[in-house]
Design an enzyme around this catalytic site. Structure first.
Site, PDB file in Angstrom:
ATOM      1  N   ARG A  29      15.033  26.827  40.192  1.00  0.00           N
ATOM      2  CA  ARG A  29      13.862  26.145  40.765  1.00  0.00           C
ATOM      3  C   ARG A  29      14.273  25.263  41.922  1.00  0.00           C
ATOM      4  NH1 ARG A  29       8.950  25.276  38.570  1.00  0.00           N
ATOM      5  NH2 ARG A  29       8.446  26.597  36.816  1.00  0.00           N
ATOM      6  N   GLU A  82      15.260  34.629  39.243  1.00  0.00           N
ATOM      7  CA  GLU A  82      13.858  34.277  39.542  1.00  0.00           C
ATOM      8  C   GLU A  82      13.865  33.171  40.572  1.00  0.00           C
ATOM      9  OE1 GLU A  82      11.206  32.913  36.473  1.00  0.00           O
ATOM     10  OE2 GLU A  82      11.853  34.583  35.252  1.00  0.00           O
TER      11      GLU A  82
END
Ligand code: PXP
Length: 238
Positions: A45, A70
């Protein structure tokens, strides 16, 4: 046979609660692989709330299956991915205040930056997957970017409050997968899948891979990661 990739973000969540070096998501990834999973997923993130750059770098060198990174479709993350070279990048929407990813990407509404990110990742030899809701417009836009994969967001299905709503969400997923496959896309699924709601998806033969994190790590805290991964594999592989 569909594959299981285990998301180990929450091992890092526990570590970051003390800002020390245990538990290590790298160790967890190795244990999940020994239990038979076919891939490891981490979400780097922008706020680095759990996974750190070092984790992705070490995982790239240590995992023996497949690394799926991701990430948000932003230049900083694309540059990191191009340097580390995961096997796959799954592009997700990201909001600072959210507890977890809340929905699929708006590929149709943000076509240009997402298509650019897809292209820059593919140029580096990274397979790209776009995390989208089971919505035909989003799936079509995903195909247009040149991405080879989508990951259908199963969170609305998992969060359904009634059986009727669950049926509706399930039908959306089935139709979304059929449409995606008809457009030449390969389809993964993920978000909110657990030891109760995964079973219903298993007969859908076009699912390439299940991306599961929270439920496996939560179960692992009580029964151990090896058993938690094996139990999920038993559901997926029957
Ligand atoms: N797929 C995507 C794109 C995600 O963002 C997440 C959560 O990090 C998952 C799958 C896994 O979701 P869960 O932790 O609910 O299994």
């Amino acid at each position: 046979m569909a594959k299981l990739s285990v998301n180990v973000d929450h091992i890092a969540t526990v570590r970051q609660a003390r800002l020390i070096n245990e538990p290590d998501p790298v160790t967890a990834a190795a244990l999940a692989e020994l239990a038979g999973c076919q891939g490891i997923i981490v979400h780097l993130r922008e706020d680095r709330r759990h996974i750190q750059d070092r984790d992705v770098e070490v995982l790239r060198k240590t995992i023996t299956t497949k690394l799926n990174l991701e990430m948000a479709a932003v230049p900083e993350m694309v540059d990191i991915a191009r340097r580390i070279r995961p096997d796959m990048s799954c592009l997700v929407p990201e909001k600072r205040q959210e507890l977890t990813t809340e929905g699929g990407l708006d590929v149709a509404g943000n076509y240009k930056p997402i298509a650019e990110a897809v292209q820059r990742l593919q140029e580096a030899g990274i397979a790209v997957s776009l995390f989208v809701d089971a919505d035909h417009d989003q799936i079509k836009a995903s195909r247009d970017t040149g991405a080879e994969y989508i990951e259908i967001h199963t969170g609305h299905y998992a969060d359904a409050k009634t059986l009727k709503e669950e049926d509706l969400r399930f039908d959306e997923i089935v139709k979304g997968i059929d449409y995606a496959v008809s457009r030449g896309l390969k389809v993964n699924v993920g978000h909110g899948l657990n030891y109760r709601n995964t079973q219903r998806l298993v007969p859908i033969k076009d699912i390439q891979e299940y991306s599961i994190g929270h439920s496996i790590i939560a179960r692992a805290m009580l029964v151990g990661l090896d058993r938690a991964v094996r139990e999920m594999l038993a559901i997926i592989h029957g």
